[in-house]
Design a protein around this motif. Structure first.
Motif, PDB file in Angstrom:
ATOM      1  N   ARG A  36      45.826  26.844 -37.709  1.00 48.98           N
ATOM      2  CA  ARG A  36      46.735  25.783 -38.172  1.00 48.98           C
ATOM      3  C   ARG A  36      47.490  26.279 -39.412  1.00 48.98           C
ATOM      4  O   ARG A  36      46.905  26.819 -40.344  1.00 48.98           O
ATOM      5  CB  ARG A  36      45.959  24.509 -38.491  1.00 48.98           C
ATOM      6  CG  ARG A  36      46.869  23.362 -38.949  1.00 48.98           C
ATOM      7  CD  ARG A  36      46.136  22.039 -38.985  1.00 48.98           C
ATOM      8  NE  ARG A  36      45.685  21.671 -37.635  1.00 48.98           N
ATOM      9  CZ  ARG A  36      46.458  21.083 -36.730  1.00 48.98           C
ATOM     10  NH1 ARG A  36      47.725  20.845 -37.007  1.00 48.98           N
ATOM     11  NH2 ARG A  36      45.985  20.776 -35.536  1.00 48.98           N
ATOM     12  N   TYR A  50      61.766  25.386 -36.422  1.00 51.20           N
ATOM     13  CA  TYR A  50      61.116  24.155 -36.867  1.00 51.20           C
ATOM     14  C   TYR A  50      61.250  24.027 -38.379  1.00 51.20           C
ATOM     15  O   TYR A  50      61.391  25.021 -39.097  1.00 51.20           O
ATOM     16  CB  TYR A  50      59.615  24.171 -36.523  1.00 51.20           C
ATOM     17  CG  TYR A  50      59.299  23.995 -35.064  1.00 51.20           C
ATOM     18  CD1 TYR A  50      59.197  22.715 -34.500  1.00 51.20           C
ATOM     19  CD2 TYR A  50      59.078  25.103 -34.244  1.00 51.20           C
ATOM     20  CE1 TYR A  50      58.878  22.561 -33.160  1.00 51.20           C
ATOM     21  CE2 TYR A  50      58.774  24.960 -32.899  1.00 51.20           C
ATOM     22  CZ  TYR A  50      58.667  23.673 -32.358  1.00 51.20           C
ATOM     23  OH  TYR A  50      58.357  23.508 -31.045  1.00 51.20           O
ATOM     24  N   GLU A  57      52.153  20.545 -38.832  1.00 48.72           N
ATOM     25  CA  GLU A  57      51.425  19.715 -37.879  1.00 48.72           C
ATOM     26  C   GLU A  57      51.032  20.503 -36.618  1.00 48.72           C
ATOM     27  O   GLU A  57      50.531  19.937 -35.656  1.00 48.72           O
ATOM     28  CB  GLU A  57      52.283  18.508 -37.485  1.00 48.72           C
ATOM     29  CG  GLU A  57      52.616  17.599 -38.668  1.00 48.72           C
ATOM     30  CD  GLU A  57      53.595  16.500 -38.276  1.00 48.72           C
ATOM     31  OE1 GLU A  57      54.123  16.562 -37.143  1.00 48.72           O
ATOM     32  OE2 GLU A  57      53.816  15.585 -39.081  1.00 48.72           O
ATOM     33  N   ARG A  58      51.317  21.840 -36.631  1.00 49.02           N
ATOM     34  CA  ARG A  58      51.077  22.646 -35.433  1.00 49.02           C
ATOM     35  C   ARG A  58      50.205  23.859 -35.771  1.00 49.02           C
ATOM     36  O   ARG A  58      49.996  24.207 -36.943  1.00 49.02           O
ATOM     37  CB  ARG A  58      52.412  23.119 -34.839  1.00 49.02           C
ATOM     38  CG  ARG A  58      53.183  21.986 -34.174  1.00 49.02           C
ATOM     39  CD  ARG A  58      54.613  22.448 -33.830  1.00 49.02           C
ATOM     40  NE  ARG A  58      55.271  21.487 -32.966  1.00 49.02           N
ATOM     41  CZ  ARG A  58      55.789  20.344 -33.404  1.00 49.02           C
ATOM     42  NH1 ARG A  58      55.702  20.021 -34.672  1.00 49.02           N
ATOM     43  NH2 ARG A  58      56.390  19.518 -32.568  1.00 49.02           N
ATOM     44  N   THR A  59      49.751  24.516 -34.695  1.00 47.83           N
ATOM     45  CA  THR A  59      49.022  25.770 -34.830  1.00 47.83           C
ATOM     46  C   THR A  59      49.879  26.879 -34.256  1.00 47.83           C
ATOM     47  O   THR A  59      50.863  26.620 -33.534  1.00 47.83           O
ATOM     48  CB  THR A  59      47.685  25.708 -34.074  1.00 47.83           C
ATOM     49  OG1 THR A  59      47.977  25.593 -32.666  1.00 47.83           O
ATOM     50  CG2 THR A  59      46.846  24.528 -34.534  1.00 47.83           C
ATOM     51  N   GLN A  61      49.045  28.700 -31.914  1.00 51.28           N
ATOM     52  CA  GLN A  61      48.904  28.641 -30.466  1.00 51.28           C
ATOM     53  C   GLN A  61      49.978  27.751 -29.841  1.00 51.28           C
ATOM     54  O   GLN A  61      50.401  27.974 -28.703  1.00 51.28           O
ATOM     55  CB  GLN A  61      47.505  28.096 -30.083  1.00 51.28           C
ATOM     56  CG  GLN A  61      46.353  29.010 -30.508  1.00 51.28           C
ATOM     57  CD  GLN A  61      45.783  28.632 -31.859  1.00 51.28           C
ATOM     58  OE1 GLN A  61      46.554  28.233 -32.724  1.00 51.28           O
ATOM     59  NE2 GLN A  61      44.468  28.763 -32.048  1.00 51.28           N
ATOM     60  N   ASP A  62      50.448  26.728 -30.611  1.00 53.42           N
ATOM     61  CA  ASP A  62      51.446  25.789 -30.072  1.00 53.42           C
ATOM     62  C   ASP A  62      52.784  26.465 -29.837  1.00 53.42           C
ATOM     63  O   ASP A  62      53.562  26.029 -28.982  1.00 53.42           O
ATOM     64  CB  ASP A  62      51.632  24.603 -31.042  1.00 53.42           C
ATOM     65  CG  ASP A  62      50.359  23.764 -31.152  1.00 53.42           C
ATOM     66  OD1 ASP A  62      49.576  23.740 -30.181  1.00 53.42           O
ATOM     67  OD2 ASP A  62      50.174  23.124 -32.223  1.00 53.42           O
ATOM     68  N   ILE A  63      53.104  27.472 -30.629  1.00 52.14           N
ATOM     69  CA  ILE A  63      54.442  28.083 -30.515  1.00 52.14           C
ATOM     70  C   ILE A  63      54.408  29.434 -29.816  1.00 52.14           C
ATOM     71  O   ILE A  63      55.451  30.041 -29.576  1.00 52.14           O
ATOM     72  CB  ILE A  63      55.100  28.229 -31.901  1.00 52.14           C
ATOM     73  CG1 ILE A  63      54.296  29.191 -32.770  1.00 52.14           C
ATOM     74  CG2 ILE A  63      55.261  26.888 -32.588  1.00 52.14           C
ATOM     75  CD1 ILE A  63      54.990  29.533 -34.076  1.00 52.14           C
ATOM     76  N   TYR A  93      57.651  33.852 -29.151  1.00 53.35           N
ATOM     77  CA  TYR A  93      57.475  32.497 -29.656  1.00 53.35           C
ATOM     78  C   TYR A  93      58.426  31.581 -28.895  1.00 53.35           C
ATOM     79  O   TYR A  93      59.539  31.986 -28.522  1.00 53.35           O
ATOM     80  CB  TYR A  93      57.791  32.405 -31.144  1.00 53.35           C
ATOM     81  CG  TYR A  93      56.666  32.880 -32.049  1.00 53.35           C
ATOM     82  CD1 TYR A  93      55.397  33.161 -31.540  1.00 53.35           C
ATOM     83  CD2 TYR A  93      56.876  33.032 -33.419  1.00 53.35           C
ATOM     84  CE1 TYR A  93      54.378  33.590 -32.373  1.00 53.35           C
ATOM     85  CE2 TYR A  93      55.862  33.469 -34.270  1.00 53.35           C
ATOM     86  CZ  TYR A  93      54.616  33.750 -33.739  1.00 53.35           C
ATOM     87  OH  TYR A  93      53.615  34.167 -34.556  1.00 53.35           O
ATOM     88  N   LYS A  96      61.807  25.581 -31.206  1.00 54.59           N
ATOM     89  CA  LYS A  96      61.883  24.130 -31.045  1.00 54.59           C
ATOM     90  C   LYS A  96      62.866  23.746 -29.937  1.00 54.59           C
ATOM     91  O   LYS A  96      62.636  22.797 -29.191  1.00 54.59           O
ATOM     92  CB  LYS A  96      62.301  23.478 -32.370  1.00 54.59           C
ATOM     93  CG  LYS A  96      62.376  21.959 -32.317  1.00 54.59           C
ATOM     94  CD  LYS A  96      62.771  21.381 -33.665  1.00 54.59           C
ATOM     95  CE  LYS A  96      62.887  19.856 -33.591  1.00 54.59           C
ATOM     96  NZ  LYS A  96      63.277  19.269 -34.889  1.00 54.59           N
TER      97      LYS A  96
END
Length: 735
Positions: A36, A50, A57-59, A61-63, A93, A96
């Motif tokens: 995170r 972003y 609010e993200r890790t 892994q999210d991107i 990656y 957004k």
């Protein structure tokens, strides 16, 4: 204390880290052991698209792209397990906006003083351009192969160490009259008839990119030797370092070289015979790389001396008062377009120490391979005599003002004379002055009749341009010999008691009691005549003589200044080649007409015109032919527009038309009529037809396409560009 000092060092270290972290040219992120984010710099946010708040609010892994995530997680596991100190990974990656960005991620593990893992710190570099380049390289090799096999030019691939021909295209088979397999069994030494050591040296220079173009004799299968021009450069193909050679048969060109040398000699003769300094100034080297022999005539230096001057030496030759303007003039070329012409008047020091005024006109001559301005081509004209004349004119105006100041303290007549002088100075044209002169002079000579007569341009006749009084008693048109004062260059008076002294232009049968003729002179030239007559004897006293002389002098200078002002004004707003208004006048007029159109709530049309393939006329017949085309086109435009319309030369071969109170449809119709008219041209230069002449036109209208002059010109210019792009010889209105 030591503790306080340590705290200060810690704070200073934190501040330096913060500065480096935020200002880094690469993305930086700090995240928890679970991935995170809890600290990011602005560059990282820009890479992934972003905001900081969104990323917190993200890790990671999210991107991370789903296909790259397993490898990334495995490397992270090994890092946390202490198997590796850090890792570097090229991965994707997901931004957004769902676009993909390739990055090089270098991730390190930070531990606390006890050795326990604390957090992860990563450095992220955007490598999307490199990845795209790798794809482009593969595609480039494929395109190269297709081009190599199908191109009409002769092409060879050569092993640079041995000279072995690795491959040859179809054009090479045709030229050398050998099959591809036969060519590949030869070396370049079998084809090139130069000595082997020279061929080897040429290949070495090509391989090291010291030289790319070579001219040499090549032998064909039947033994014929042809001169060829070889463009050779190193190339990596299929993992091998080869030389790629493009070959052109230039045997015919070789035969024309002697004629070319003669032509170059002719061009050099033209450069040396021009009455102006012709030069080529290198912006990068900051020196003149060429200057013709006129530099010796005007400034006293030999071309070799002038070309050898460094910039620090050259700048000392520019007058200190003009140096700032000179450097600004050179700086303009950093953003100049090829068609721009920049002018400057400045002083340079002659070899003998004297200052000479020069008028230079410069244009951008060429650019570097990167597109940066490199060289300026220009001419410099010696205008020292003109500047001296302008100084003399300024002195004459100052003398005139001095006289006016003296007359202010005199009697009523002098007051009227000052008013007359002031009024004439306010006149904008000579014709305007002529209309006012009679009413201005009548109060000065209240009991007289009189007139102002001026010489015509050929000085063959004298004509009245202003008269007053009941009876002039004189012809209004006569030759200069009919007046004694014009013959002698002196004031001449006559009276009825001595009738033989009357001038020939005075009516003898009804001669007045007295006449007075005063020549009007300005700067040594006779301009005309002040004529006075009176029905009463004794009217022309010595005081009146002096007043008449003064009036004549003031009139002469005022009219001379007006004529000079008209000439200078016309030169300042007219293009000398075409006679059209120049760009500065166009810009002023367009702003004025837009203001009028806006106040009157009526439209305004503008047309940008460009001569199609104009360069062809210059390249084929010379610049005089190009000038002929521009003059004839300008003459046609002036005859095709209304008196209220404005025709201007915008620059180079671009012309501009302004149509007050004309709608877009009317403007477009007029543009079409002009285009059709130009197509009827049948111009000849030195008895040779210049061929078909066409133009492209861009049309825009106020207020439809803009409410400022810049926006209108941009829209019309964009429409002109479309007309060019869509095939030329057409008019296109802005959308």
């Amino acid at each position: 204390s030591d503790r306080k000092y340590g705290e200060e060092l810690l704070q200073d270290s934190e501040e330096r880290f913060q500065a480096i972290f935020e200002q880094a040219a690469v993305g930086m992120e700090i995240c928890t052991l679970e991935g995170r984010f809890f600290r990011l710099n602005q560059k990282f946010c820009e890479i992934v698209g972003y905001s900081r708040i969104e990323l917190l609010e993200r890790t990671f892994q999210d991107i991370t792209h789903p296909e790259d995530l397993p490898e990334s997680l495995e490397l992270k596991r090994r890092l946390l397990a202490g198997e590796i100190p850090y890792y570097s990974l090229e991965e994707r990656y997901v931004r957004k906006d769902e676009s993909i960005v390739w990055v090089n991620m270098m991730l390190s593990l930070m531990r606390d003083p006890t050795g326990e893992p604390k957090y992860l710190i990563g450095v992220v570099e955007d490598i999307s351009d490199r990845k795209q380049a790798e794809v482009a390289l593969r595609e480039s090799e494929e395109r190269f192969r297709a081009m190599f096999e199908n191109h009409k030019s002769i092409m060879l691939l050569i092993e640079p160490e041995t000279g072995e021909i690795i491959d040859a295209n179809q054009a090479a088979e045709t030229f050398y009259n050998r099959a591809q397999t036969d060519l590949c069994g030869l070396t370049i030494f079998d084809l090139n008839q130069f000595p082997k050591d020279r061929v080897e040296q040429d290949m070495l220079e090509a391989r090291l990119e010291l030289k790319n173009t070579f001219v040499c004799p090549h032998k064909l299968a039947d033994g014929e030797v042809r001169w060829v021009e070889v463009y050779s450069s190193p190339i990596e193909y299929q993992g091998k370092q080869l030389l790629f050679a493009i070959i052109h048969d230039i045997t015919d060109r070789k035969e024309a070289e002697e004629a070319l040398k003669e032509s170059r000699h002719f061009v050099q003769q033209i450069a040396d015979s021009t009455p102006n300094i012709l030069y080529l100034y290198d912006l990068i080297e900051q020196r003149n790389v060429y200057v013709n022999h006129e530099i010796t005539t005007i400034l006293g230096y030999t071309p070799e001396e002038f070309q050898a001057l460094e910039f620090s030496q050259f700048e000392t030759l520019v007058h200190p008062e003009d140096y700032t303007h000179f450097t600004k003039h050179l700086c303009q070329f950093q953003t100049a377009r090829t068609e721009n012409i920049y002018e400057l008047e400045y002083r340079m020091q002659h070899a003998n120490g004297q200052w000479r005024w020069l008028y230079r006109r410069d244009t951008l001559f060429n650019r570097t391979e990167e597109g940066k301005p490199k060289q300026i081509l220009g001419t410099a004209t010696d205008i020292t005599e003109r500047k001296q004349m302008e100084g003399q004119l300024q002195q004459a105006n100052q003398q005139l003002q001095s006289w006016v100041n003296q007359l202010e303290v005199r009697n009523h007549e002098m007051k009227l004379l000052r008013q007359m002088s002031d009024f004439l100075q306010a006149c904008l044209t000579v014709e305007e002055a002529y209309r006012a002169i009679a009413d201005l002079l009548k109060p000065l000579f209240p009991n007289c009749s009189g007139g102002i007569f001026v010489l015509n341009p050929s000085s063959s006749l004298v004509e009245a341009v202003a008269t007053w009084g009941d009876n002039l008693h004189s012809e209004t048109l006569f030759t200069p010999h009919a007046c004694w004062s014009l013959r002698r260059g002196l004031l001449h008076d006559a009276e009825r008691t001595r009738p033989s002294l009357f001038c020939q232009h005075v009516h003898k049968h009804s001669a007045p009691a007295e006449t007075l003729c005063v020549p009007m002179m300005a700067q040594g030239e006779t301009m005309g005549l002040l004529y006075l007559c009176s029905p009463d004897a004794g009217e022309f006293s010595e005081a009146k003589h002096q007043l008449a002389r003064t009036v004549s002098e003031h009139l002469s200078l005022a009219l001379a200044n007006l004529k000079l002002r008209e000439t200078l004004h016309n030169q300042s707003i007219r293009d000398p080649l075409t006679g059209l208004f120049n760009r500065r006048y166009m810009e002023e007029s367009l702003q004025r007409e837009i203001y009028r159109a806006d106040r009157g709530q009526h439209p305004l049309g503008i047309v940008m015109i460009d001569v199609d393939h104009f360069k062809r006329f210059n390249d084929t017949w010379g610049h005089e032919a190009g000038d002929l085309v521009l003059r004839e086109l300008s003459r046609f435009l002036q005859g095709s527009i209304r008196a209220s319309d404005i025709a201007c030369r915008y620059g180079g071969e671009e012309l501009t038309l302004i149509f007050p109170e004309m709608t877009l449809e009317e403007t477009y119709q007029r543009a079409e009529e002009i285009r059709q008219g130009v197509k009827q041209f049948d111009l000849k230069y030195h008895e040779s037809s210049l061929g078909a002449i066409t133009i492209s036109l861009g049309v825009a209208s106020f207020p439809l396409h803009g409410k400022t002059s810049d926006s209108l010109i941009q829209m019309a210019d964009a429409a002109l560009y479309r007309a060019k792009y869509e095939g030329r010889d057409r008019a296109i209105a802005a959308p």
